[in-house]
Scaffold this motif. Structure first.
Motif, PDB file in Angstrom:
ATOM      1  N   UNK A   1      22.789  62.969  35.615  1.00 21.51           N
ATOM      2  CA  UNK A   1      22.230  62.748  36.958  1.00 21.51           C
ATOM      3  C   UNK A   1      20.731  62.506  36.854  1.00 21.51           C
ATOM      4  N   UNK A   2      20.293  61.359  37.357  1.00 20.01           N
ATOM      5  CA  UNK A   2      18.907  60.954  37.113  1.00 20.01           C
ATOM      6  C   UNK A   2      18.290  60.371  38.372  1.00 20.01           C
ATOM      7  N   UNK A   3      17.158  60.922  38.770  1.00 13.79           N
ATOM      8  CA  UNK A   3      16.400  60.361  39.904  1.00 13.79           C
ATOM      9  C   UNK A   3      15.163  59.698  39.320  1.00 13.79           C
ATOM     10  N   UNK A   4      15.019  58.401  39.597  1.00 15.46           N
ATOM     11  CA  UNK A   4      13.937  57.640  38.969  1.00 15.46           C
ATOM     12  C   UNK A   4      12.873  57.233  39.982  1.00 15.46           C
ATOM     13  N   UNK A  15      22.474  54.986  43.817  1.00 14.25           N
ATOM     14  CA  UNK A  15      21.912  54.204  44.918  1.00 14.25           C
ATOM     15  C   UNK A  15      20.509  53.721  44.593  1.00 14.25           C
ATOM     16  N   UNK A  16      20.117  52.633  45.264  1.00 10.88           N
ATOM     17  CA  UNK A  16      18.766  52.081  45.155  1.00 10.88           C
ATOM     18  C   UNK A  16      18.204  52.006  46.556  1.00 10.88           C
ATOM     19  N   UNK A  70      14.276  50.241  35.454  1.00 15.98           N
ATOM     20  CA  UNK A  70      15.481  50.080  36.296  1.00 15.98           C
ATOM     21  C   UNK A  70      16.574  49.358  35.503  1.00 15.98           C
ATOM     22  N   UNK A  71      16.172  48.323  34.745  1.00 18.06           N
ATOM     23  CA  UNK A  71      17.179  47.550  33.999  1.00 18.06           C
ATOM     24  C   UNK A  71      17.846  48.408  32.925  1.00 18.06           C
ATOM     25  N   UNK A  72      17.034  49.219  32.237  1.00 16.89           N
ATOM     26  CA  UNK A  72      17.571  50.107  31.195  1.00 16.89           C
ATOM     27  C   UNK A  72      18.605  51.052  31.825  1.00 16.89           C
ATOM     28  N   UNK A  73      18.244  51.604  32.964  1.00 14.97           N
ATOM     29  CA  UNK A  73      19.144  52.556  33.628  1.00 14.97           C
ATOM     30  C   UNK A  73      20.427  51.867  34.104  1.00 14.97           C
TER      31      UNK A  73
END
Ligand code: NAD
Ligand code: UFG
Length: 336
Positions: free
Chosen positions: A117-120, A255-256, A155-158
């Motif tokens: 679970x990751x919030x960026x 989500x974004x 973002x792309x890596x994720x």
């Protein structure tokens, strides 16, 4: 338990407090490259809780491994990054190294420990100079500077990681312009060196630490000719992270979303709102445009409302009032 990287920074410190108040257990990490250890005592006082914190670098896999071995981490909110746009032009390698290597080191350790679970912390700068405002999340992504590129690459890596393993759940939070401070006046923005952003500069001029504010151009295609942005109170932004953490931990999908208010204010609007708060004029001078600036953008924040049940609640006057309380109670920031 939630791991916060960059926990003692501006947005990290406000989010830490909101997470604790929402009942989350938090371990914070930071290398203090752009923050002060003095934040910790302030947060303990505000939260009434003993903080769990380790000093270290997110680019250091040995340090990260020790953090994950010591704490039962269920999710990560990743703030740690360098963020000065100008410096990212003069020292791009530093930005790519810190922001990208740090992200990869962190994701590798998370994967090893089955934490998905990751919030960026993304940014409105992934949109560059948007064609239309309000900006929606499906707008073109065309960052204009190396710092913005690190956010888009992250973002792309994720997104690639999510495709490789369906267990990953990521909240991509694209912040607009965070300003203000906690209403207590005990924590706030305290950038190392000379600030680049409008709000800390207005605060310094208001406090007499600087003679005048430079207004970068009044010939933009905006209602009063000065640049327009979507300023969002840092406490509203912090609460958006609490919602994102709860969303992911409850098993909901990635989500974004934009985190903004949906309202654009000009540089002159900010000056006028600040003058109203302090009750006297802010000296300013109109200068040439700052290279790389854009005229106007503001968010469409409706997707965050629909998916997270989150809305910004504080208006520009509250942002300026809280910024001023922080500035006047701490004239030299955390060193006061
Ligand atoms: P900040 O500089 O106040 O906080 C970042 C924290 O990360 C600092 O405490 C710094 O010491 C720490 N840090 C940096 N590199 C590190 C590393 N390698 N290891 C450990 N700690 C490290 O910045 P902020 O305004 O709180 O921003 C937080 C995040 O939000 C950043 O990712 C930033 O890019 C993003 N963001 C900020 C804004 C803004 O205008 N403030 C807008 C959009 C996105
Ligand atoms: N401005 C001035 N004088 C100053 C500083 C800023 O007139 O001394 C103006 C700018 O020209 C712009 C507005 O105030 O019109 C806001 O400028 P900031 O530097 O505060 O913010 P930016 O919108 O340029 O960028 C900020 C962060 C980026 C982030 C972006 C996200 O610096 O890292 O918001 O929306 F990506």
């Amino acid at each position: 338990m939630i791991l916060l990287t960059g926990a003692t920074g501006y947005i990290g410190s406000h989010t830490w407090l909101e997470l604790l108040q929402a009942g989350q257990r938090v371990i914070g990490i930071d290398n203090f490259i752009n923050s002060s250890p003095k934040v910790l005592a302030r947060l303990e006082k505000l939260s009434g809780k003993k903080l769990e914190f380790l000093q270290g670098d997110v680019c250091d896999p040995v340090f990260l491994e020790s953090v994950f071995q010591s704490f039962p981490i269920k999710g990560v909110v990743h703030f740690a990054s360098l963020k000065a746009v100008g410096e990212s032009y003069s020292n791009p390698l530093l930005y790519y190294e810190n922001n990208i290597s740090g992200l990869i080191a962190l994701l590798q350790v998370m994967q090893k420990h089955s934490c998905h679970h990751f919030v960026f912390s993304s940014s409105a700068c992934v949109y560059g100079d948007p064609d239309v405002s309000p900006v929606k999340e499906d707008a073109d992504l065309k960052p204009e500077n190396p710092y913005g590129q690190t956010k888009l690459m992250s973002e792309q890596i994720l997104r690639d990681l999510e495709k490789s393993d369906s267990k990953w759940r990521v909240a991509y939070l694209r912040y607009f312009n965070p300003i203000g401070a906690h209403e207590s006046g005990m924590i706030g923005e305290d950038p190392n060196g000379i600030p680049n952003n409008l709000s800390p500069l207005v605060a310094r001029v208001a406090a007499g630490r600087m003679e005048e504010l430079k207004v970068y151009g009044n010939d933009w295609e905006t209602p009063d000719g000065t640049g327009v942005r979507d300023y969002i109170h840092v406490v509203d932004l912090a609460r958006g992270h609490v919602k994102a953490v709860e969303h992911l931990l409850s098993g909901k999908p990635s989500l974004t979303v934009n985190l903004g208010t949906g309202v654009g204010y000009s540089v002159m609007d900010v000056i006028r709102a600040y003058e109203k708060v302090i009750g006297r004029p802010i000296p300013y001078r109109v200068t040439d445009r700052r290279p790389g600036d854009v005229a106007l953008y503001y968010a469409d924040p409706s997707l965050a409302r629909d998916l997270l049940g989150w809305c910004a609640e504080r208006n520009l006057e509250q942002m300026c009032a809280d910024s001023w309380r922080w500035q006047s109670q701490n004239p030299m920031g955390y060193e006061s």
